[in-house]
Design a protein around this motif. Structure first.
Motif, PDB file in Angstrom:
ATOM      1  N   GLU A 171       0.683  -1.321  -0.050  1.00 48.51           N
ATOM      2  CA  GLU A 171      -0.127  -0.049  -0.073  1.00 48.51           C
ATOM      3  C   GLU A 171       0.796   1.383  -0.058  1.00 48.51           C
ATOM      4  O   GLU A 171       0.353   2.545  -0.220  1.00 48.51           O
ATOM      5  CB  GLU A 171      -0.851  -0.225   1.135  1.00 48.51           C
ATOM      6  CG  GLU A 171      -1.940  -1.348   1.105  1.00 48.51           C
ATOM      7  CD  GLU A 171      -2.809  -1.186   2.321  1.00 48.51           C
ATOM      8  OE1 GLU A 171      -2.680  -0.166   3.380  1.00 48.51           O
ATOM      9  OE2 GLU A 171      -3.715  -1.852   2.633  1.00 48.51           O
ATOM     10  N   ASN A 172       2.213   0.979   0.048  1.00 47.96           N
ATOM     11  CA  ASN A 172       3.189   2.191   0.093  1.00 47.96           C
ATOM     12  C   ASN A 172       3.238   2.621  -1.249  1.00 47.96           C
ATOM     13  O   ASN A 172       3.940   1.673  -1.881  1.00 47.96           O
ATOM     14  CB  ASN A 172       4.322   1.867   0.869  1.00 47.96           C
ATOM     15  CG  ASN A 172       5.362   3.020   0.876  1.00 47.96           C
ATOM     16  OD1 ASN A 172       5.937   3.589  -0.230  1.00 47.96           O
ATOM     17  ND2 ASN A 172       5.580   3.514   2.150  1.00 47.96           N
ATOM     18  N   GLU A 173       2.956   3.364  -1.644  1.00 52.99           N
ATOM     19  CA  GLU A 173       2.780   3.964  -3.086  1.00 52.99           C
ATOM     20  C   GLU A 173       4.295   4.092  -3.633  1.00 52.99           C
ATOM     21  O   GLU A 173       4.613   3.847  -4.743  1.00 52.99           O
ATOM     22  CB  GLU A 173       2.101   5.350  -3.607  1.00 52.99           C
ATOM     23  CG  GLU A 173       0.671   5.051  -3.354  1.00 52.99           C
ATOM     24  CD  GLU A 173      -0.109   6.367  -3.892  1.00 52.99           C
ATOM     25  OE1 GLU A 173       0.403   7.390  -3.649  1.00 52.99           O
ATOM     26  OE2 GLU A 173      -1.525   6.350  -3.965  1.00 52.99           O
ATOM     27  N   THR A 174       5.184   4.582  -2.655  1.00 51.37           N
ATOM     28  CA  THR A 174       6.800   4.698  -3.240  1.00 51.37           C
ATOM     29  C   THR A 174       7.248   3.567  -3.628  1.00 51.37           C
ATOM     30  O   THR A 174       7.984   3.291  -4.609  1.00 51.37           O
ATOM     31  CB  THR A 174       7.481   5.647  -2.242  1.00 51.37           C
ATOM     32  OG1 THR A 174       6.872   7.165  -2.014  1.00 51.37           O
ATOM     33  CG2 THR A 174       8.829   5.761  -2.589  1.00 51.37           C
ATOM     34  N   SER A 176       5.919   0.709  -3.972  1.00 50.72           N
ATOM     35  CA  SER A 176       5.295   0.161  -5.372  1.00 50.72           C
ATOM     36  C   SER A 176       5.806   0.583  -6.495  1.00 50.72           C
ATOM     37  O   SER A 176       5.782  -0.246  -7.451  1.00 50.72           O
ATOM     38  CB  SER A 176       3.595   0.293  -5.135  1.00 50.72           C
ATOM     39  OG  SER A 176       2.839  -0.395  -4.116  1.00 50.72           O
ATOM     40  N   THR A 177       5.827   1.920  -6.730  1.00 49.84           N
ATOM     41  CA  THR A 177       6.398   2.469  -7.696  1.00 49.84           C
ATOM     42  C   THR A 177       7.966   2.168  -8.073  1.00 49.84           C
ATOM     43  O   THR A 177       8.064   1.746  -9.262  1.00 49.84           O
ATOM     44  CB  THR A 177       6.400   4.038  -7.557  1.00 49.84           C
ATOM     45  OG1 THR A 177       5.052   4.368  -7.394  1.00 49.84           O
ATOM     46  CG2 THR A 177       6.757   4.656  -8.897  1.00 49.84           C
ATOM     47  N   LEU A 178       8.770   2.061  -6.740  1.00 47.31           N
ATOM     48  CA  LEU A 178       9.875   1.509  -7.290  1.00 47.31           C
ATOM     49  C   LEU A 178      10.053   0.315  -7.750  1.00 47.31           C
ATOM     50  O   LEU A 178      10.894  -0.299  -8.376  1.00 47.31           O
ATOM     51  CB  LEU A 178      10.770   1.650  -5.943  1.00 47.31           C
ATOM     52  CG  LEU A 178      11.091   3.246  -5.410  1.00 47.31           C
ATOM     53  CD1 LEU A 178      11.538   3.336  -4.171  1.00 47.31           C
ATOM     54  CD2 LEU A 178      12.024   3.890  -6.745  1.00 47.31           C
ATOM     55  N   ALA A 179       9.238  -0.796  -7.322  1.00 53.73           N
ATOM     56  CA  ALA A 179       9.215  -2.154  -7.585  1.00 53.73           C
ATOM     57  C   ALA A 179       8.810  -2.103  -9.118  1.00 53.73           C
ATOM     58  O   ALA A 179       9.409  -2.964  -9.967  1.00 53.73           O
ATOM     59  CB  ALA A 179       8.303  -2.964  -6.810  1.00 53.73           C
ATOM     60  N   ILE A 180       7.747  -1.533  -9.576  1.00 54.67           N
ATOM     61  CA  ILE A 180       7.366  -1.571 -11.026  1.00 54.67           C
ATOM     62  C   ILE A 180       8.584  -1.003 -11.858  1.00 54.67           C
ATOM     63  O   ILE A 180       9.000  -1.482 -12.912  1.00 54.67           O
ATOM     64  CB  ILE A 180       5.987  -0.850 -11.187  1.00 54.67           C
ATOM     65  CG1 ILE A 180       4.910  -1.492 -10.461  1.00 54.67           C
ATOM     66  CG2 ILE A 180       5.811  -0.273 -12.607  1.00 54.67           C
ATOM     67  CD1 ILE A 180       3.675  -0.469 -10.128  1.00 54.67           C
ATOM     68  N   GLY A 181       9.091  -0.011 -11.409  1.00 51.15           N
ATOM     69  CA  GLY A 181      10.196   0.537 -12.281  1.00 51.15           C
ATOM     70  C   GLY A 181      11.422  -0.227 -12.288  1.00 51.15           C
ATOM     71  O   GLY A 181      12.273  -0.462 -13.421  1.00 51.15           O
ATOM     72  N   VAL A 201       6.501   3.619 -17.976  1.00 53.03           N
ATOM     73  CA  VAL A 201       5.370   4.357 -18.166  1.00 53.03           C
ATOM     74  C   VAL A 201       4.548   4.186 -16.893  1.00 53.03           C
ATOM     75  O   VAL A 201       3.984   5.197 -16.100  1.00 53.03           O
ATOM     76  CB  VAL A 201       4.519   4.160 -19.269  1.00 53.03           C
ATOM     77  CG1 VAL A 201       3.240   4.964 -19.491  1.00 53.03           C
ATOM     78  CG2 VAL A 201       5.417   4.695 -20.663  1.00 53.03           C
ATOM     79  N   LYS A 202       4.328   3.079 -16.587  1.00 52.88           N
ATOM     80  CA  LYS A 202       3.376   2.461 -15.572  1.00 52.88           C
ATOM     81  C   LYS A 202       4.049   3.186 -14.211  1.00 52.88           C
ATOM     82  O   LYS A 202       3.056   3.694 -13.363  1.00 52.88           O
ATOM     83  CB  LYS A 202       3.316   1.107 -15.351  1.00 52.88           C
ATOM     84  CG  LYS A 202       2.131   0.561 -14.293  1.00 52.88           C
ATOM     85  CD  LYS A 202       2.283  -0.973 -14.244  1.00 52.88           C
ATOM     86  CE  LYS A 202       1.115  -1.465 -13.220  1.00 52.88           C
ATOM     87  NZ  LYS A 202       1.070  -3.011 -13.340  1.00 52.88           N
ATOM     88  N   ALA A 203       5.088   3.161 -13.849  1.00 58.84           N
ATOM     89  CA  ALA A 203       5.698   3.498 -12.512  1.00 58.84           C
ATOM     90  C   ALA A 203       5.593   5.154 -12.537  1.00 58.84           C
ATOM     91  O   ALA A 203       5.592   5.731 -11.658  1.00 58.84           O
ATOM     92  CB  ALA A 203       7.127   3.162 -12.858  1.00 58.84           C
ATOM     93  N   SER A 204       5.593   5.716 -13.876  1.00 60.12           N
ATOM     94  CA  SER A 204       5.351   7.184 -13.719  1.00 60.12           C
ATOM     95  C   SER A 204       3.874   7.630 -13.371  1.00 60.12           C
ATOM     96  O   SER A 204       4.056   8.821 -13.264  1.00 60.12           O
ATOM     97  CB  SER A 204       5.999   7.899 -15.050  1.00 60.12           C
ATOM     98  OG  SER A 204       5.096   7.556 -16.222  1.00 60.12           O
ATOM     99  N   GLN A 205       3.276   6.635 -13.378  1.00 59.70           N
ATOM    100  CA  GLN A 205       1.658   7.173 -13.331  1.00 59.70           C
ATOM    101  C   GLN A 205       0.919   6.620 -11.900  1.00 59.70           C
ATOM    102  O   GLN A 205       0.051   6.990 -11.648  1.00 59.70           O
ATOM    103  CB  GLN A 205       0.842   6.400 -14.718  1.00 59.70           C
ATOM    104  CG  GLN A 205       1.409   7.017 -15.637  1.00 59.70           C
ATOM    105  CD  GLN A 205       0.631   6.472 -16.878  1.00 59.70           C
ATOM    106  OE1 GLN A 205       0.042   5.519 -16.906  1.00 59.70           O
ATOM    107  NE2 GLN A 205       0.483   7.093 -18.061  1.00 59.70           N
ATOM    108  N   LYS A 208       1.987  10.408  -8.435  1.00 66.21           N
ATOM    109  CA  LYS A 208       2.569  11.772  -9.254  1.00 66.21           C
ATOM    110  C   LYS A 208       3.257  12.456  -7.860  1.00 66.21           C
ATOM    111  O   LYS A 208       2.685  12.702  -7.190  1.00 66.21           O
ATOM    112  CB  LYS A 208       1.616  12.521  -9.648  1.00 66.21           C
ATOM    113  CG  LYS A 208       0.970  11.725 -11.126  1.00 66.21           C
ATOM    114  CD  LYS A 208       1.764  11.776 -12.058  1.00 66.21           C
ATOM    115  CE  LYS A 208       1.110  11.398 -13.538  1.00 66.21           C
ATOM    116  NZ  LYS A 208       2.038  11.396 -14.468  1.00 66.21           N
ATOM    117  N   ASN A 209       4.650  12.487  -8.182  1.00 67.48           N
ATOM    118  CA  ASN A 209       5.241  13.084  -6.910  1.00 67.48           C
ATOM    119  C   ASN A 209       6.940  13.577  -7.777  1.00 67.48           C
ATOM    120  O   ASN A 209       7.164  13.069  -8.809  1.00 67.48           O
ATOM    121  CB  ASN A 209       5.595  12.091  -5.651  1.00 67.48           C
ATOM    122  CG  ASN A 209       6.314  10.886  -6.248  1.00 67.48           C
ATOM    123  OD1 ASN A 209       7.713  10.903  -6.196  1.00 67.48           O
ATOM    124  ND2 ASN A 209       5.784   9.953  -6.113  1.00 67.48           N
TER     125      ASN A 209
END
Length: 261
Positions: A171-174, A176-181, A201-205, A208-209
């Motif tokens: 649930e931690n967006e940061t 989750s984003t790093l994992a996708i990237g 692209v998915k990680a960038s969306q 937004k930060n």
């Protein structure tokens, strides 16, 4: 007030009752002409059928209720005596791996050996691979899959990195984003730029930060440029310039915008 005739009931003689100077007259209504009485009969019949059903199926109903009660008690017992201790044990096992991981990320000269310790364990504690297996379903077990994925990525084991990172949920967006990237990085290292671009692209969306978004927009732009998709690359670079102009990525984006135009 109406009184209904039922089962041979004889109506009393008419009488007058005085209440607060208001007279209320009892009215006798023939049952077969009363829709209300029929409704009461239907309710009586339904109630009788319900009672019969309960009587005939009492053991089954009690069994179902007992099963629900057992499930509730079982869940509470599981949480108290299994899940909570597992969380504590998993966190204890993960502590050493976390320390080694942080040292490796901080740029220790022995990063490869540290990542191997993260994966395989040290100081009598499990590595993240074992923790993820033994404590699946716990927060520490889930986090172990992230550490495993990043460690595999840094060791050049890209298939293993992708496999681990795809299992990670948070649930931690940061994170989750790093994992996708990071999955995008693994595909990029495997020379699969189209797949890498999708994950960038998915990680960038995701969230937004100013930390993760420009980072993965830049990677998406560079990858799109390498694939010859100048229009897409320009879109990603322009977003960095227009929206995230105070970030490190924005300081170098003009040159890439020029390449994409």
């Amino acid at each position: 007030m109406a009184t209904f005739n039922k089962r041979g009931y004889k109506a009393p003689k008419e009488k007058e009752e005085k209440l607060d100077n208001t007279f209320i007259e009892d009215v006798n209504v023939d049952e077969k002409d009363s829709a209300t009485a029929k409704a009461f009969d239907a309710l009586d019949e339904t109630a009788s059928k319900t009672e019969d059903f309960v009587a005939k199926n009492q053991k089954y109903i009690l069994g179902v209720l007992g099963g629900i009660a057992l499930l509730t008690v079982g869940y509470l017992m599981y949480q108290k005596f299994i899940a909570e201790p597992n969380q504590v044990d998993a966190a204890d096992q993960l502590f050493v791996a976390q320390q080694n991981f942080q040292k490796a990320i901080d740029g220790d000269v022995k990063a490869d050996s540290l990542f191997n310790l993260v994966l395989n364990g040290s100081e009598g504690k499990f590595g993240v691979v074992k923790i993820a297996e033994e404590y699946s379903g716990t927060d520490a077990g889930n986090l172990a899959t992230y550490y495993a994925g990043i460690s595999y990525l840094n060791l050049g084991k890209y298939n293993e990195a992708i496999s681990s990172l795809e299992k990670f949920k948070s649930e931690n967006e940061t994170l989750s984003t790093l994992a996708i990237g990071a999955i995008g990085d693994a595909y990029s290292q495997k020379n699969q730029p189209k797949e890498a671009l999708d994950f960038y692209v998915k990680a960038s969306q995701v969230s937004k930060n100013e930390f993760t978004t420009p980072r993965f927009l830049m990677k998406a732009g560079k990858t799109a440029l390498a694939l010859g998709n100048k229009a897409d690359a320009l879109k990603y670079f322009t977003e960095i310039k227009d929206v995230y102009d105070n970030t490190p990525e924005a300081q170098a984006v003009d040159a890439f915008i020029g390449l994409a135009q």
